[in-house]
Write a protein that holds these residues in place. Structure first.
Motif, PDB file in Angstrom:
ATOM      1  N   TYR A  48       0.494  -1.082  -0.031  1.00  0.00           N
ATOM      2  CA  TYR A  48      -0.087  -0.187  -0.096  1.00  0.00           C
ATOM      3  C   TYR A  48       1.052   1.549  -0.197  1.00  0.00           C
TER       4      TYR A  48
ATOM      5  N   ARG B 230      -1.066   4.237  -3.991  1.00  0.00           N
ATOM      6  CA  ARG B 230      -2.058   5.712  -3.852  1.00  0.00           C
ATOM      7  C   ARG B 230      -2.508   5.948  -2.390  1.00  0.00           C
ATOM      8  N   LEU B 231      -2.315   5.340  -1.451  1.00  0.00           N
ATOM      9  CA  LEU B 231      -2.222   4.744  -0.033  1.00  0.00           C
ATOM     10  C   LEU B 231      -1.131   5.211   0.802  1.00  0.00           C
TER      11      LEU B 231
ATOM     12  N   TYR C 129      -8.603   3.109   1.034  1.00  0.00           N
ATOM     13  CA  TYR C 129      -8.392   4.902  -0.118  1.00  0.00           C
ATOM     14  C   TYR C 129     -10.080   5.507   0.290  1.00  0.00           C
TER      15      TYR C 129
ATOM     16  N   MET D 255      -2.782  11.134  -1.207  1.00  0.00           N
ATOM     17  CA  MET D 255      -4.322  11.625  -2.045  1.00  0.00           C
ATOM     18  C   MET D 255      -4.233  13.492  -1.255  1.00  0.00           C
TER      19      MET D 255
END
Length: 464
Positions: free
Chosen positions: A221, A225-226, A323, A367
């Motif tokens: 992760y 994107r995390l 997410y 994010m």
């Protein structure tokens, strides 16, 4: 003799690290602590080339500072802050600046600003996030209050703060108690994200996967994107051995979480504003429930044995769930800040807040970089309106839904994940069953209701 341009009171680990950070950047600094041990520790940590002095005498400390003085407090929130301020007032001159860098309640900040302004002194309530390590290497800083006061200290804050793609993770947040307010909500978001991660961890473990396997998932992760501070430290925690030689340390930590109040304040204020932040509310409640260890032990019984699941399948579903949970926690906190800014006339720029959270703070994540772009380019009021996030969030929520169903089926405590899902579903539902609630209110209390088909306020003479 050159005097110090920055003074700091409270030389605990956080205070020492922040003062060392300021000294690293070429500023001459002074520190004060009434505990000689803290002063000795400060002196021992001073590096060669640092222009840094530490005192146990407040008079010597004040004398060491250049006028107009800039003094930051890093002491426990509450009465101690007022006591320190009261002790400083007789020693200060008009135009001197006091900065409270602790987790003070925003209403206390507003009160202190008014009081100090009446004495001719300036005041900034300033949230600082990143913990002791962040204070040393670069925190995220959230100053609120008088803009001219901020401009005085801005060169120091911009130098010492974390950088995101070259941009300092600090900016003027807004007037009055805005700085401490934004830090409060930051901590509320932190509660929700931490609890969501913990619940995903619990799901992995309930399926029989080892800490080593779960760590491999979080390592994965962190590369995607995390990517965030909290995902990174979770992976590190899962790989940490117990110094007592009893497996992994996390398995031997008592499941009773503590809290210092900022999460509770966030929930209380959201209720006052009429803003729904159920993920944060449930995360706060989960800590309160965790304190009932003895009761939980007495009530616990046999849990259903979960069905077998492929590890990679669970890794994928959990990634989507996290997410969605991250995005929903940010959405709730940002909406609360937006509403508070209007009600309290804080004049907060949400884009600036998102940008200063991109590095240095506990909730920093990849994010947030995307979020800043969305709020800046799309002029949206709520994260769910973002065209950039819409498709990704829609897909991620289905992963969250599958994980929640799995948790419910296996009788696992996944209150924050399920609250996040409910929040999302509720905001994506055009018709809610609160028409029944309104009818009930009118039945027993003549509270009236509105109709769908015509304007006005109505009451019906209900009967059994």
């Amino acid at each position: 003799m050159n005097k110090s341009s920055f003074g700091l009171i409270g030389l605990g680990v956080m205070g020492r690290n922040l003062l060392l950070n300021v000294a690293d950047h070429g500023f001459k600094v002074s520190g004060l602590d009434l505990d000689p041990k803290q002063v000795i520790a400060m002196q021992s940590e001073r590096l060669e080339g640092h222009q840094l002095e530490a005192f146990t005498s407040s008079d010597d400390f004040i004398t060491s500072l250049a006028s107009p003085r800039t003094i930051m407090l890093l002491v426990p929130a509450g009465a101690i802050v007022d006591q320190v301020i009261e002790s400083l007032i007789p020693k200060l001159d008009k135009g001197d600046l006091i900065i409270d860098g602790g987790n003070s309640h925003y209403l206390d900040t507003e009160r202190r600003e008014q009081f100090l302004n009446s004495k001719g002194l300036l005041f900034l309530g300033t949230g600082v996030s990143g913990g002791a390590q962040g204070a040393r290497k670069g925190p995220s800083i959230m100053p609120g209050g008088d803009f001219e006061a901020y401009q005085r200290v801005a060169p120091i804050f911009e130098a010492i703060t974390a950088k995101y793609e070259g941009e300092p993770c600090v900016s003027y947040v807004g007037r009055s108690g805005a700085g401490n307010y934004v830090k409060m909500v930051h901590n509320g978001i932190e509660y929700a994200i931490m609890q969501s991660i913990a619940e995903v961890y619990a799901l992995f473990r309930s399926y029989g996967f080892s800490n080593t396997e779960v760590k491999s998932a979080f390592d994965r992760y962190q590369k995607g994107r995390l990517s965030s501070f909290l995902i990174e430290i979770t992976a590190a925690i899962l790989g940490t051995k117990d110094p007592e030689g009893k497996g992994e340390l996390v398995d031997n930590i008592l499941d009773k979480a503590k809290q210092k109040g900022t999460g509770k304040w966030t929930s209380q204020n959201a209720m006052d504003l009429g803003i729904a932040i159920p993920s944060i509310d449930m995360a706060v409640s989960q800590r309160a429930l965790s304190a009932l260890k003895e009761l939980r032990v007495r009530l616990s019984g046999n849990k259903p044995n979960p069905e077998k699941i492929n590890f990679n399948t669970l890794v994928e579903k959990a990634e989507k769930a996290l997410y969605a949970s991250f995005a929903i926690a940010y959405a709730q906190g940002l909406q609360q800040i937006s509403e508070a800014s209007k009600v309290y006339d804080y004049q907060i720029d949400l884009v600036s807040v998102i940008k200063l959270w991109r590095g240095g703070c506990i909730i920093q994540s990849r994010m947030l970089g995307d979020l800043a772009t969305s709020f800046e380019k799309e002029s949206i009021l709520h994260l769910f309106e973002s065209s950039h996030f819409k498709s990704a969030l829609t897909e991620a929520v289905e992963g969250l839904r599958e994980l929640v169903l799995s948790g419910v089926k296996n009788a696992l405590p996944i209150g924050t994940l399920s609250s996040s899902l409910s929040y999302y579903d509720t905001l994506h539902c055009s018709d809610l069953p609160v028409n029944m609630v309104q009818a009930q209110r009118d039945f027993f209390g003549s509270h009236t209701y509105e109709r769908k088909d015509q304007p006005g306020i109505f009451h019906h003479n209900w009967s059994l």
